[in-house]
Scaffold this motif. Structure first.
Motif, PDB file in Angstrom:
ATOM      1  N   THR A 124      19.645   2.404  82.502  1.00 46.49           N
ATOM      2  CA  THR A 124      18.643   1.748  83.356  1.00 46.49           C
ATOM      3  C   THR A 124      19.089   0.367  83.824  1.00 46.49           C
ATOM      4  O   THR A 124      18.290  -0.352  84.424  1.00 46.49           O
ATOM      5  CB  THR A 124      17.307   1.605  82.595  1.00 46.49           C
ATOM      6  N   LYS A 156      18.784  14.296  84.033  1.00 48.94           N
ATOM      7  CA  LYS A 156      18.310  12.965  84.415  1.00 48.94           C
ATOM      8  C   LYS A 156      16.782  12.922  84.430  1.00 48.94           C
ATOM      9  O   LYS A 156      16.165  11.972  83.922  1.00 48.94           O
ATOM     10  CB  LYS A 156      18.871  12.588  85.783  1.00 48.94           C
ATOM     11  N   LEU A 157      16.164  13.949  84.992  1.00 46.35           N
ATOM     12  CA  LEU A 157      14.706  14.008  85.033  1.00 46.35           C
ATOM     13  C   LEU A 157      14.123  14.070  83.620  1.00 46.35           C
ATOM     14  O   LEU A 157      13.140  13.393  83.302  1.00 46.35           O
ATOM     15  CB  LEU A 157      14.262  15.234  85.837  1.00 46.35           C
ATOM     16  N   GLN A 160      14.619  10.699  81.908  1.00 51.89           N
ATOM     17  CA  GLN A 160      13.730   9.682  82.482  1.00 51.89           C
ATOM     18  C   GLN A 160      12.354   9.740  81.836  1.00 51.89           C
ATOM     19  O   GLN A 160      11.752   8.709  81.522  1.00 51.89           O
ATOM     20  CB  GLN A 160      13.608   9.876  83.991  1.00 51.89           C
ATOM     21  N   GLN A 161      11.864  10.946  81.625  1.00 53.50           N
ATOM     22  CA  GLN A 161      10.563  11.102  80.989  1.00 53.50           C
ATOM     23  C   GLN A 161      10.590  10.573  79.558  1.00 53.50           C
ATOM     24  O   GLN A 161       9.653   9.897  79.116  1.00 53.50           O
ATOM     25  CB  GLN A 161      10.156  12.572  81.002  1.00 53.50           C
ATOM     26  N   ALA A 164      10.750   6.724  79.705  1.00 58.84           N
ATOM     27  CA  ALA A 164       9.489   6.126  80.162  1.00 58.84           C
ATOM     28  C   ALA A 164       8.479   6.030  79.025  1.00 58.84           C
ATOM     29  O   ALA A 164       7.727   5.054  78.929  1.00 58.84           O
ATOM     30  CB  ALA A 164       8.923   6.940  81.318  1.00 58.84           C
ATOM     31  N   TYR A 168      11.042   2.143  78.918  1.00 58.31           N
ATOM     32  CA  TYR A 168      12.218   1.814  79.732  1.00 58.31           C
ATOM     33  C   TYR A 168      11.925   2.019  81.215  1.00 58.31           C
ATOM     34  O   TYR A 168      11.071   2.831  81.594  1.00 58.31           O
ATOM     35  CB  TYR A 168      13.413   2.672  79.313  1.00 58.31           C
ATOM     36  N   SER A 169      12.670   1.306  82.048  1.00 62.89           N
ATOM     37  CA  SER A 169      12.473   1.393  83.489  1.00 62.89           C
ATOM     38  C   SER A 169      13.239   2.583  84.072  1.00 62.89           C
ATOM     39  O   SER A 169      13.772   3.428  83.336  1.00 62.89           O
ATOM     40  CB  SER A 169      12.921   0.090  84.155  1.00 62.89           C
ATOM     41  N   LYS A 170      13.330   2.625  85.382  1.00 61.28           N
ATOM     42  CA  LYS A 170      13.933   3.758  86.085  1.00 61.28           C
ATOM     43  C   LYS A 170      15.437   3.845  85.832  1.00 61.28           C
ATOM     44  O   LYS A 170      16.147   2.843  85.809  1.00 61.28           O
ATOM     45  CB  LYS A 170      13.678   3.618  87.589  1.00 61.28           C
ATOM     46  N   ILE A 171      15.927   5.066  85.650  1.00 60.72           N
ATOM     47  CA  ILE A 171      17.363   5.308  85.496  1.00 60.72           C
ATOM     48  C   ILE A 171      18.080   4.946  86.795  1.00 60.72           C
ATOM     49  O   ILE A 171      17.639   5.310  87.890  1.00 60.72           O
ATOM     50  CB  ILE A 171      17.619   6.784  85.126  1.00 60.72           C
ATOM     51  N   THR A 172      19.185   4.241  86.672  1.00 61.60           N
ATOM     52  CA  THR A 172      19.969   3.837  87.843  1.00 61.60           C
ATOM     53  C   THR A 172      21.264   4.634  87.990  1.00 61.60           C
ATOM     54  O   THR A 172      22.071   4.358  88.882  1.00 61.60           O
ATOM     55  CB  THR A 172      20.316   2.339  87.760  1.00 61.60           C
TER      56      THR A 172
END
Length: 217
Positions: A124, A156-157, A160-161, A164, A168-172
């Motif tokens: 992230t 990745k999806l 990300q869940q 979250a 944690y913030s959005k994966i970059t």
């Protein structure tokens, strides 16, 4: 590694360094297991490419995975042909520090390698990994075929869940097709095996990637 302040914007093909036509000299064999770094690899084995910060530490994570035949560090996803380490660290080639993983899919799956990737760093952080700051430290997955691309996006999806839920913030992490893997210089290959107390700036979030616990990549 390099800590000097540099641009966090990727160069364009027009502004990137010119590079050179010939590959850089590098090691012939893996320092740990003696396998040929550039092949030929055994029939039926597959390749994967990941970037997750300083490539010294990320390579060690993968050569320790059962079923991985050989690893090598290098540079990917940039505009400069055959860049040197110093050029990559300048931020003017567009490359990220990456690891090539050659593996036996009968022993370890690509999904399991993705799990090692996600859990082995903080995806992230954008153009950095911990104290290592610069475009060459960005997180990336570089699929070699469509099956890997789909698995990477699905993982990745899922991760990300999981992230979250822990705040944690959005994966970059970028996911772009693998192009040329430029092998890094000899002294970078298996660096932490040659220098057991050497610097390693790669560390995970502590959040488990759900692959293998009911979620398919």
């Amino acid at each position: 590694m390099f800590f000097a302040k540099k641009s966090l914007e990727l160069p364009t093909p027009e502004t990137a360094l010119a590079g050179r036509p010939q590959p850089l000299p590098t090691a012939d064999v893996h320092f740990v297991n003696g396998h040929l770094l550039k092949g030929p690899y055994p029939e039926g084995f597959e390749t994967a490419v990941f970037a997750m910060g300083c490539f010294w530490g990320e390579e060690r994570k993968f050569w320790q995975v059962p079923g991985v035949y050989v690893t090598a560090v290098g540079y990917v996803a940039g505009a400069t042909p055959n860049p040197t380490y110093e050029e990559v660290c300048s931020g003017r080639t567009g490359h990220t520090e990456a690891v090539l993983v050659v593996f036996d899919p009968k022993v370890v799956t690509y999904a399991q390698l993705l799990k090692t990737f996600w859990e082995g760093h903080d995806p992230t952080q954008g153009m950095r990994q911990g104290n290592d700051i610069g475009t060459q430290y960005r997180s990336g997955i570089y699929p070699v075929n469509e099956a890997q691309a789909q698995a990477a996006e699905s993982s990745k999806l899922a991760y990300q869940q999981a992230l979250a839920k822990e705040g944690y913030s959005k994966i970059t992490t970028e996911i772009v097709p693998a192009e040329t893997f430029f092998f890094a210089e000899d002294y970078h290959q298996q660096y932490l095996a040659k220098n057991p107390h050497g610097y390693c700036g790669v560390g995970g979030t502590g959040v488990t990637c759900p692959i293998g616990v009911g979620v398919q990549a």
